[in-house]
Design a protein around this motif. Structure first.
Motif, mmCIF file in Angstrom:
data_model
loop_
_atom_site.group_PDB
_atom_site.id
_atom_site.type_symbol
_atom_site.label_atom_id
_atom_site.label_comp_id
_atom_site.label_asym_id
_atom_site.label_seq_id
_atom_site.Cartn_x
_atom_site.Cartn_y
_atom_site.Cartn_z
ATOM 1 N N ARG A 145 1.928 6.558 4.298
ATOM 2 C CA ARG A 145 0.627 6.703 4.014
ATOM 3 C C ARG A 145 0.247 7.709 2.821
ATOM 4 O O ARG A 145 -0.294 7.639 1.857
ATOM 5 C CB ARG A 145 -0.256 7.227 5.106
ATOM 6 N N GLU A 146 1.301 8.600 2.561
ATOM 7 C CA GLU A 146 1.398 9.603 1.491
ATOM 8 C C GLU A 146 1.558 9.014 0.181
ATOM 9 O O GLU A 146 1.456 9.509 -1.036
ATOM 10 C CB GLU A 146 2.142 10.991 1.588
ATOM 11 N N LEU A 147 2.107 7.857 0.299
ATOM 12 C CA LEU A 147 2.517 7.181 -0.874
ATOM 13 C C LEU A 147 1.593 6.009 -1.314
ATOM 14 O O LEU A 147 1.653 5.305 -2.255
ATOM 15 C CB LEU A 147 3.865 6.489 -0.939
ATOM 16 N N TYR A 148 0.426 5.835 -0.651
ATOM 17 C CA TYR A 148 -0.726 4.727 -1.040
ATOM 18 C C TYR A 148 -1.043 5.113 -2.514
ATOM 19 O O TYR A 148 -1.092 3.788 -2.952
ATOM 20 C CB TYR A 148 -1.709 5.093 0.081
ATOM 21 N N ARG A 149 -1.445 6.052 -2.997
ATOM 22 C CA ARG A 149 -1.954 5.977 -4.356
ATOM 23 C C ARG A 149 -1.143 5.605 -5.162
ATOM 24 O O ARG A 149 -1.525 4.815 -6.125
ATOM 25 C CB ARG A 149 -2.437 7.461 -4.802
ATOM 26 N N SER A 150 0.269 6.061 -5.149
ATOM 27 C CA SER A 150 1.109 5.474 -6.164
ATOM 28 C C SER A 150 1.456 4.176 -5.998
ATOM 29 O O SER A 150 1.535 3.449 -7.000
ATOM 30 C CB SER A 150 2.429 6.414 -6.010
ATOM 31 N N ALA A 151 1.444 3.464 -4.788
ATOM 32 C CA ALA A 151 1.784 2.054 -4.703
ATOM 33 C C ALA A 151 0.731 1.248 -4.975
ATOM 34 O O ALA A 151 0.836 0.245 -5.693
ATOM 35 C CB ALA A 151 1.894 1.965 -2.993
ATOM 36 N N VAL A 152 -0.728 1.846 -4.896
ATOM 37 C CA VAL A 152 -1.764 1.026 -5.489
ATOM 38 C C VAL A 152 -1.767 1.103 -6.878
ATOM 39 O O VAL A 152 -2.070 0.092 -7.518
ATOM 40 C CB VAL A 152 -3.303 1.813 -4.862
ATOM 41 N N THR A 153 -1.528 2.132 -7.509
ATOM 42 C CA THR A 153 -1.490 2.357 -9.021
ATOM 43 C C THR A 153 -0.410 1.343 -9.492
ATOM 44 O O THR A 153 -0.559 0.487 -10.451
ATOM 45 C CB THR A 153 -1.201 3.688 -9.539
ATOM 46 N N LEU A 154 0.699 1.381 -8.964
ATOM 47 C CA LEU A 154 1.816 0.651 -9.454
ATOM 48 C C LEU A 154 1.720 -0.852 -9.273
ATOM 49 O O LEU A 154 1.851 -1.649 -10.198
ATOM 50 C CB LEU A 154 3.264 0.860 -8.658
ATOM 51 N N GLY A 340 -9.950 0.498 -5.221
ATOM 52 C CA GLY A 340 -8.698 -0.003 -4.493
ATOM 53 C C GLY A 340 -8.031 1.079 -3.589
ATOM 54 O O GLY A 340 -7.648 1.218 -2.266
ATOM 55 N N THR A 341 -7.959 2.490 -4.111
ATOM 56 C CA THR A 341 -7.500 3.405 -3.371
ATOM 57 C C THR A 341 -8.280 3.847 -2.192
ATOM 58 O O THR A 341 -8.055 4.135 -1.130
ATOM 59 C CB THR A 341 -7.344 4.659 -4.348
ATOM 60 N N LEU A 342 -9.583 3.887 -2.439
ATOM 61 C CA LEU A 342 -10.593 4.094 -1.467
ATOM 62 C C LEU A 342 -10.657 3.147 -0.247
ATOM 63 O O LEU A 342 -10.645 3.485 0.806
ATOM 64 C CB LEU A 342 -12.139 4.080 -1.878
#
Length: 416
Positions: A145-154, A340-342
């Motif tokens: 879960r803590e990698l969601y933002r980076s995963a969404v951006t990538l 997407g992050t939201l």
């Protein structure tokens, strides 16, 4: 864990995630090549903006239909990898069919005109209607879960890169070779995507809610979640109307040929320009994520997108148009990342498929509906310039109205 969380490229060190976004990148590349070729092919066949706009209708009708009938629910109760593979195989079939039409065009297009192309796009719309919620729900199963933002951006960055390269490749192959060669490239890329997806590890479904629900309740859960969450609803509504009225991509063959005096290769660069801007902003946000005023930045981004559409419509310079489209992509990239992050952070794991299906109805399908709107507006208003200016103005009105009405989104500070 803090070090991993602060590393924007940490998700890429997870093999399954790398395979997943690589497969999606290749399929995105193929879809963009196909979209460029189909648009120009229909333009050459019909010379009619309405006929080109109907490409969107041919895809959006089945996509919305399967979303309403439970594509999101299926993504929450059926193993998501199985859905993804079935949908990618269908898209591979569609690419092969479009290729076959060019081998002996006198037996298909020569007899039935554009109808075989519309039929294949209709079938691909069904596949993409099931594919979108499955992809959205499967990706967070591959990272913590803590990698969601980076995963969404990538994930968004790779998608945008595919959107950049795809139209250019499509235009170059179509321009230097022919339509058959372009569809061969499309088919080979989808096949490669299927092979990569096969190697992603199967993941079990998240545990369902313990609450007893009827079939209707399960199918409508995504809608209830979206309409009960003011932040998600406002963000989706804002993007819906911006994409629906503000897009100019559907009419690019007409701008390229009749206003900017560009050829097929020029069309490829025009289609790629928004992706260039989106990738640049995505890389910036990957290293310098938004830390405050996320809501206000979202409104400014969508407003900037609307202004860009008006500027593009009024431009008669190829290079200025290219720059404006790139700028519009940067604004749109900010909006896509925030929304997407939201959605990933606010949606429960066992509802991600259904919420994504709702998002697909309101956002994903609005791209295709926007094609229909652009074609109809161009027909009714007597030209593509007036239709795109009108759409940009509507986008600005929607931004102002939503900012006035949605205090919750306007005051949103952080995405997590």
């Amino acid at each position: 864990m803090t070090e991993i969380k602060n590393d924007p490229y940490a998700p890429l060190r997870i093999p399954d995630f790398s395979l997943f976004i690589s497969a999606r990148f290749l399929v995105t590349l193929a879809i963009q090549i196909q979209g460029t070729v189909v648009a120009w092919q229909l333009y050459e066949i019909t010379k009619d903006p309405w006929a080109v706009g109907l490409i969107g209708a041919a895809e959006v009708i089945p996509s919305i239909t399967v979303s309403l009938l439970g594509a999101g629910h299926i993504a929450d109760v059926v193993e998501r990898k199985k859905i993804i593979l079935a949908c990618l195989t269908t898209l591979l079939l569609c690419s092969a069919l479009l290729l076959s039409f060019t081998v002996k065009p006198e037996a298909t297009i020569g007899v039935y005109g554009a109808m075989p192309i519309y039929a294949v796009i209709f079938l691909s719309g069904i596949a993409r209607g099931f594919l979108t919620p499955a992809l959205f729900a499967f990706m967070p199963q591959l990272v913590s879960r803590e990698l969601y933002r980076s995963a969404v951006t990538l994930n968004s960055t790779l998608w945008q890169i595919g959107s950049i390269i795809g139209p250019v490749i499509g235009g170059l192959i179509y321009g230097f070779y022919d339509v058959t060669a372009a569809y061969i490239a499309d088919t080979v890329l989808v096949l490669a995507g299927v092979l990569l997806a096969l190697n992603v590890t199967r993941k079990p479904l998240p545990p369902p809610s313990h609450k007893e629900e009827s079939i209707f309740d399960k199918l409508s859960a995504g809608l209830r979640f979206v309409f009960n969450n003011k932040i998600v609803l406002s963000a989706i509504s804002l993007d819906l109307f911006a994409v629906l009225f503000g897009g100019a991509v559907a009419m690019l063959p007409f701008f390229a040929n009749e206003i900017l005096h560009a050829d097929k290769i020029g069309l490829g660069f025009l289609r790629a320009a928004p992706g260039v801007g989106a990738v640049m902003i995505a890389f910036y946000l990957l290293h310098f994520p938004l830390k405050k005023n996320a809501g206000k930045i979202l409104f400014l981004a969508v407003g900037g997108f609307g202004l860009c559409m008006i500027g593009f419509a009024l431009s008669t310079s190829f290079w200025l148009s290219l720059f404006i489209l790139a700028l519009s992509g940067a604004f749109d990239g900010i909006s896509v990342l925030i929304r997407g992050t939201l959605l990933q952070t606010l949606t429960p794991e066992n509802m991600k498929g259904r919420v994504s299906a709702v998002n697909n109805i309101f956002i994903g399908s609005s791209n295709e509906l926007g094609q229909v709107e652009s074609g109809a507006a161009a027909k009714l208003m007597g030209g593509v310039v007036r239709s795109v200016v009108f759409g940009g103005c509507v986008t600005l009105v929607v931004v102002a109205f939503t900012a006035w009405k949605s205090k919750t989104l306007r005051n949103l500070q952080k995405l997590d």
